[in-house]
Motif scaffolding. Structure first.
Motif, PDB file in Angstrom:
ATOM      1  N   ALA A   1      71.733 -35.969 -31.186  1.00 23.95           N
ATOM      2  CA  ALA A   1      70.857 -35.461 -30.125  1.00 23.95           C
ATOM      3  C   ALA A   1      71.665 -34.991 -28.924  1.00 23.95           C
ATOM      4  CB  ALA A   1      69.868 -36.542 -29.707  1.00 23.95           C
ATOM      5  N   THR A   2      72.729 -35.723 -28.591  1.00 22.74           N
ATOM      6  CA  THR A   2      73.549 -35.302 -27.449  1.00 22.74           C
ATOM      7  C   THR A   2      74.247 -33.975 -27.722  1.00 22.74           C
ATOM      8  OG1 THR A   2      75.432 -36.580 -28.281  1.00 22.74           O
ATOM      9  CG2 THR A   2      73.990 -37.658 -26.720  1.00 22.74           C
ATOM     10  N   LEU A   3      74.732 -33.777 -28.946  1.00 18.45           N
ATOM     11  CA  LEU A   3      75.396 -32.513 -29.263  1.00 18.45           C
ATOM     12  C   LEU A   3      74.412 -31.344 -29.218  1.00 18.45           C
ATOM     13  CD1 LEU A   3      77.775 -33.651 -32.160  1.00 18.45           C
ATOM     14  CD2 LEU A   3      78.314 -33.293 -29.737  1.00 18.45           C
ATOM     15  N   ILE A   4      73.197 -31.599 -29.697  1.00 20.50           N
ATOM     16  CA  ILE A   4      72.170 -30.537 -29.645  1.00 20.50           C
ATOM     17  C   ILE A   4      71.825 -30.220 -28.190  1.00 20.50           C
ATOM     18  CG2 ILE A   4      69.782 -29.977 -30.214  1.00 20.50           C
ATOM     19  CD1 ILE A   4      70.114 -31.658 -32.748  1.00 20.50           C
ATOM     20  N   ILE A   5      71.637 -31.294 -27.397  1.00 19.92           N
ATOM     21  CA  ILE A   5      71.349 -31.093 -25.975  1.00 19.92           C
ATOM     22  C   ILE A   5      72.492 -30.341 -25.297  1.00 19.92           C
ATOM     23  CG2 ILE A   5      71.154 -32.315 -23.777  1.00 19.92           C
ATOM     24  CD1 ILE A   5      68.578 -32.367 -25.220  1.00 19.92           C
ATOM     25  N   GLY A   6      73.734 -30.735 -25.624  1.00 23.76           N
ATOM     26  CA  GLY A   6      74.891 -30.060 -25.029  1.00 23.76           C
ATOM     27  C   GLY A   6      74.969 -28.602 -25.416  1.00 23.76           C
ATOM     28  N   ALA A   7      74.680 -28.306 -26.687  1.00 24.75           N
ATOM     29  CA  ALA A   7      74.737 -26.919 -27.141  1.00 24.75           C
ATOM     30  C   ALA A   7      73.671 -26.068 -26.461  1.00 24.75           C
ATOM     31  CB  ALA A   7      74.580 -26.868 -28.657  1.00 24.75           C
ATOM     32  N   VAL A   8      72.450 -26.621 -26.376  1.00 25.70           N
ATOM     33  CA  VAL A   8      71.354 -25.869 -25.752  1.00 25.70           C
ATOM     34  C   VAL A   8      71.616 -25.692 -24.256  1.00 25.70           C
ATOM     35  CG1 VAL A   8      68.889 -25.930 -25.201  1.00 25.70           C
ATOM     36  CG2 VAL A   8      69.678 -26.604 -27.474  1.00 25.70           C
ATOM     37  N   ALA A   9      72.078 -26.794 -23.610  1.00 28.75           N
ATOM     38  CA  ALA A   9      72.301 -26.737 -22.164  1.00 28.75           C
ATOM     39  C   ALA A   9      73.457 -25.822 -21.804  1.00 28.75           C
ATOM     40  CB  ALA A   9      72.560 -28.149 -21.626  1.00 28.75           C
ATOM     41  N   GLY A  10      74.469 -25.718 -22.659  1.00 31.44           N
ATOM     42  CA  GLY A  10      75.637 -24.906 -22.342  1.00 31.44           C
ATOM     43  C   GLY A  10      75.580 -23.491 -22.855  1.00 31.44           C
ATOM     44  N   LEU A  11      74.550 -23.171 -23.649  1.00 30.05           N
ATOM     45  CA  LEU A  11      74.504 -21.840 -24.260  1.00 30.05           C
ATOM     46  C   LEU A  11      74.329 -20.743 -23.211  1.00 30.05           C
ATOM     47  CD1 LEU A  11      74.584 -20.319 -26.922  1.00 30.05           C
ATOM     48  CD2 LEU A  11      72.083 -20.561 -27.064  1.00 30.05           C
ATOM     49  N   TYR A  12      73.355 -20.900 -22.324  1.00 26.63           N
ATOM     50  CA  TYR A  12      73.110 -19.860 -21.318  1.00 26.63           C
ATOM     51  C   TYR A  12      74.298 -19.680 -20.373  1.00 26.63           C
ATOM     52  CZ  TYR A  12      71.369 -17.689 -17.066  1.00 26.63           C
ATOM     53  OH  TYR A  12      71.230 -16.894 -15.963  1.00 26.63           O
ATOM     54  N   PRO A  13      74.855 -20.788 -19.804  1.00 28.61           N
ATOM     55  CA  PRO A  13      76.040 -20.586 -18.949  1.00 28.61           C
ATOM     56  C   PRO A  13      77.207 -19.955 -19.696  1.00 28.61           C
ATOM     57  CG  PRO A  13      75.113 -22.775 -18.615  1.00 28.61           C
ATOM     58  CD  PRO A  13      74.413 -22.188 -19.795  1.00 28.61           C
TER      59      PRO A  13
END
Length: 406
Positions: free
Chosen positions: A378-390
């Motif tokens: 879940a953390t990796l998914i959250i990290g990927a989603v959160a960092g995709l736009y930046p």
């Protein structure tokens, strides 16, 4: 000129190895450690809440399974219900003997309530202050049938069951202020002094006994005016035949009025209690999910600010030949590292809390593998989603635009 152009070698951007990607991605975390720590903390709190809730729920379930395995799930309770007119029903005196004739039944015992026998610590206690305690006539094989154990003293035997001797439940001992059984521990039962010869531990599958005063069947009849009718019977049966026995118990215990008999399985109450705990755990799991989402927003916020603050660095790297894909990979790797740090810390924190609380409560410590693996995923998914736009935003900056930023 065409020949010179043809002879000139075509240069391609250098490829970044995985180790290089991780090293470059960690630059932003090392240069801003406090901000990275606070962002990772948000993720850690969410993961710790999720792992802790799942772990405590699993540990509680394991403890329930352990208790049921020790106490047995084949105990059935038969009690007198109500008549059609709403009055209290009465069980036949030979109900216990009739139930013993059922083939799969392995053990039967009973108690009989004596409503008139009020209990007091001494003659100085006001008559209205009974403490909510009940007096029961009890069979000698009652502890073996219901799985009761003694905290202090001994159980009734063939000699003491005929004399004013009593065994009291754990709650009764607390309300009466009796810490240990012995000749000096005496109570007033139905106006007669009884010596407390034993104190029970809490009885999980027969909670009525916790607030009960248990006296011998003959002593109850001779000294307290007990009529000899049992009010509650306990049976142990073959596990494979339990449902079949359950269906015939009412008719066997009281053939004339089986509708006035209630049959229950105490272990079902424990299972229902566990189901309630699981429902509460689901609610807390939702709270943990919200905390995880808030942590993801914190990571996204950190990454967006990082892109704004590092525009000059992005422009310089683009000018030196870094491609948009490499810039995107750098910031995405940074976001994943930030989330992985929070996730790992959250899993360790949640596991630690579960182990400490389980040890304190005397439970087996259980943290399902799927909870820890799912938390990290879940953390990796959250990290990927959160960092995709930046990351995409950083890769779209042109070198001249980035370098011109003050």
């Amino acid at each position: 000129m065409a020949v010179i152009e043809a002879a000139r070698p075509k240069l391609s951007p250098a490829r970044m190895r995985s180790r290089d990607v991780m090293r470059v991605g960690a630059v932003g975390l090392r240069t801003r450690p406090l901000r990275a720590f606070l962002s990772a903390l948000g993720i850690a709190i969410g993961i710790a809440a999720m792992v802790g809730v799942v772990g405590l729920s699993a540990s509680s379930g394991a403890e329930l399974d352990r208790q049921l395995s020790a106490l047995g799930t084949n105990l059935l309770t038969i009690s007198a219900g109500s008549t059609l007119t709403g009055e209290a029903a009465q069980m036949p005196k030979d109900a216990e003997a009739m139930i013993e004739r059922i083939g799969p039944v392995e053990a039967v015992s009973s108690i009989g309530k004596i409503p008139e026998a009020k209990v007091y610590r001494s003659e100085q206690i006001p008559e209205a202050q009974t403490g909510g305690l009940n007096t029961y006539a009890a069979r000698l094989d009652l502890p073996a049938t219901v799985g009761a154990t003694l905290r202090s003293g001994t159980w009734l035997n063939a000699a003491t069951e005929r004399y004013p001797a009593a065994v009291i439940g754990s709650t009764a001992a607390q309300r009466l202020g009796i810490g240990a059984a012995g000749p000096d521990a005496q109570i007033l039962v139905g106006g007669i002094r009884f010596t407390v010869v034993g104190i029970l531990e809490p009885v999980a599958l027969a909670t009525d006994l916790d607030a009960g005063i248990l006296v011998g069947w003959p002593a109850a009849e001779d000294r307290l005016g007990f009529d000899g009718h049992p009010t509650t019977l306990y049976t142990r049966s073959d596990e494979s035949e339990l449902e079949s026995v359950r269906q015939v118990l009412a008719g066997t215990a009281n053939p004339e009025a089986p509708n006035e008999v209630d049959v229950s399985r105490p272990s079902d109450a424990l299972a229902a209690k566990q189901a309630t705990s699981q429902a509460t755990a689901g609610l807390l799991l939702g709270v943990g999910g919200v905390a995880l989402l808030v942590g993801g927003v914190g990571v996204a916020n950190t990454m967006v600010i990082s892109v704004l603050e590092r525009r000059a660095e992005i422009g310089l790297r683009r000018s030196l030949g870094a491609t948009r894909g490499q810039i995107r990979t750098q910031f995405l790797a940074e976001s994943l590292l930030l989330s992985a740090m929070g996730g790992t810390g959250g899993v360790l924190l949640g596991t630690g809390v579960t182990m400490v609380y389980a040890l304190y409560s005397g439970w087996p410590s259980v943290v399902p593998i799927w909870a820890t693996a799912g938390g990290l995923a879940a953390t990796l998914i959250i990290g990927a989603v959160a960092g995709l736009y930046p990351a995409i935003r950083a890769s779209r900056l042109s070198p001249t635009e980035a370098l011109s930023t003050p």
